[in-house]
Design a protein around this motif. Sequence first.
Motif, PDB file in Angstrom:
ATOM      1  N   TRP A   1       5.944   3.433   1.184  1.00  0.00           N
ATOM      2  CA  TRP A   1       5.087   2.277   1.018  1.00  0.00           C
ATOM      3  C   TRP A   1       5.175   1.362   2.224  1.00  0.00           C
ATOM      4  CZ3 TRP A   1       6.916  -2.915   0.214  1.00  0.00           C
ATOM      5  CH2 TRP A   1       8.302  -3.036   0.234  1.00  0.00           C
TER       6      TRP A   1
ATOM      7  N   GLY B   1      -8.130   2.104  -6.230  1.00  0.00           N
ATOM      8  CA  GLY B   1      -7.836   1.698  -4.860  1.00  0.00           C
ATOM      9  C   GLY B   1      -7.115   0.375  -4.754  1.00  0.00           C
TER      10      GLY B   1
ATOM     11  N   ALA C   1      -3.299   2.455  -5.458  1.00  0.00           N
ATOM     12  CA  ALA C   1      -3.051   2.701  -4.034  1.00  0.00           C
ATOM     13  C   ALA C   1      -2.651   1.433  -3.308  1.00  0.00           C
ATOM     14  CB  ALA C   1      -4.294   3.300  -3.381  1.00  0.00           C
TER      15      ALA C   1
ATOM     16  N   GLN D   1      -7.039   7.089 -10.458  1.00  0.00           N
ATOM     17  CA  GLN D   1      -6.369   6.358  -9.369  1.00  0.00           C
ATOM     18  C   GLN D   1      -7.295   5.240  -8.930  1.00  0.00           C
ATOM     19  OE1 GLN D   1      -4.528   8.574  -5.981  1.00  0.00           O
ATOM     20  NE2 GLN D   1      -5.808   7.271  -4.677  1.00  0.00           N
TER      21      GLN D   1
ATOM     22  N   LEU E   1     -10.005   5.219  -1.979  1.00  0.00           N
ATOM     23  CA  LEU E   1      -8.697   5.338  -2.614  1.00  0.00           C
ATOM     24  C   LEU E   1      -8.788   5.364  -4.137  1.00  0.00           C
ATOM     25  CD1 LEU E   1      -6.848   2.778  -0.315  1.00  0.00           C
ATOM     26  CD2 LEU E   1      -6.424   5.247  -0.392  1.00  0.00           C
TER      27      LEU E   1
ATOM     28  N   TYR F   1       0.832  -1.203   0.000  1.00  0.00           N
ATOM     29  CA  TYR F   1       0.000   0.000   0.000  1.00  0.00           C
ATOM     30  C   TYR F   1       0.868   1.255   0.000  1.00  0.00           C
ATOM     31  CZ  TYR F   1       0.940  -0.180   5.054  1.00  0.00           C
ATOM     32  OH  TYR F   1       1.561  -0.235   6.284  1.00  0.00           O
ATOM     33  N   ASN F   2       0.322   2.294  -0.594  1.00  0.00           N
ATOM     34  CA  ASN F   2       0.962   3.599  -0.668  1.00  0.00           C
ATOM     35  C   ASN F   2       0.610   4.366   0.607  1.00  0.00           C
ATOM     36  OD1 ASN F   2       1.252   6.495  -1.228  1.00  0.00           O
ATOM     37  ND2 ASN F   2       1.611   5.891  -3.353  1.00  0.00           N
TER      38      ASN F   2
ATOM     39  N   GLY G   1       1.743   5.976  -8.108  1.00  0.00           N
ATOM     40  CA  GLY G   1       0.548   6.384  -7.379  1.00  0.00           C
ATOM     41  C   GLY G   1      -0.758   6.155  -8.113  1.00  0.00           C
TER      42      GLY G   1
ATOM     43  N   LEU H   1      -1.074   7.886   0.146  1.00  0.00           N
ATOM     44  CA  LEU H   1      -2.459   7.866  -0.330  1.00  0.00           C
ATOM     45  C   LEU H   1      -3.419   7.390   0.752  1.00  0.00           C
ATOM     46  CD1 LEU H   1      -2.018   6.495  -3.977  1.00  0.00           C
ATOM     47  CD2 LEU H   1      -2.152   8.869  -3.192  1.00  0.00           C
TER      48      LEU H   1
END
Length: 424
Positions: free
Chosen positions: A289, A187, A268, A185, A174, A148-149, A265, A152
């Motif tokens: 991350w 999720g 997410a 973007q 997300l 996961y980011n 990015g 974000l």
Amino acid sequence: MNVVKLGMPLVLVAALAACSGNAADPGGKTTITFSYLWSGPEGAAIEKLIAGFNAGQNAIVVKGVSSPDTQKQLASMSSANGTFDISDHFGNTVGSWAAKGILTPLDDLLKEQGVDTGVFAPAAMEQMRHKGQTYALPIAVHTFQLLYNKKLLAEAGIEPPRTMDELAAAVPKLTKTDGKGAITQLGLGWSDLPTSLTTLGYAFGGTWDGADPASPSPTPAEPGNLAALTFWQDNITKKYGADQVSTFKAGWGQYMSAQDPFYTGKLAMVIDGEWQAVSIPKNAPGLEWGVSPIPVARPDLAGATQLTASTLFIPANSKHRKEAAAFMKYMVSETAARDLSLALGNLPARTGLADDPAFAKIANFDAWLQAMKSPKVRSLSSAPYAAEYTADLAGAFDSVNRGTASPQEAMAKVAGRAAGYAKG
């Protein structure tokens, strides 16, 4: 990487060469060929290990050959006179190749060498066996976790999801779209759709090959599997539109390059393997991350994930089986396995190395290491039907992702085809 010395007594190796009946070179050494699929920096790491073996004893010379062409590999194994004595591949091919008679059964050779197969990840060893016999050893394994980011997730005000309900709630928070509804973007994305969906199947309590690894059989329409595919459609395909998802995916950059969609990015969260812990610092050094266990549908499924394996095997047409087995023992030894895993950014197949401090220097790597030891880790069967099954599942998963079939329709089609698989 430190040069590894052979752990077996030199007299034992010499005895192997003497009793094998194989021709030796003028210097009294037997030359064997290790044809490996690695190339580039990974191939260089393999050559260092080969050099360590050759320097550590006086009976065998291993000649390394980088040959990434798997069709050429299979052609050699299927001929009367093979071109190599030991090679590597992946765990899901073991059953099929063993059933064709092109792999050497290893149990007697491993017993002679004193190799304890109990030190390897159990889920990996399940793939190494066919009809009760061992035909390969795992040289490295791979598990899958949720990346996961951090930035974000922080902006969305959410924590890394631990349950499927939390994951379902996180995806829309997300995911972003522009004024025309185009996704900018997502999720939850994927690096490899079949791996992501089979992993989610395990996280929903599903099984793809039945409950008994010793007697595998395709079970594509098992309820947990259908629940995973339904989750995917409800939270991604149907929610944002299959066409929009497809268009968004078409704009993704090359995997594990600086333009990788997770690195930039665009995604997410993503389900992926431990090699990312080495790739991200190289290709996206500024990325913040994290990694967490695969979210699960029920508390009793905590730790559920998928394991795949890279293998070493001896082809049935090898003329130097005992010498190849001696080299195999060296390659799966603690020191060699540690050095190879560190060089390749892969998990060691030996579970005892999971807590080795050498891996602590790789950020976030421990999450995948600990997953390797989970009692809930599963692997797809390497039964003779595996290749057909894998291809059929991939096609069915694509239809689910594109919204052209329901999970029930897609898996029923696979089940129908599975009835005609060769069971070997």
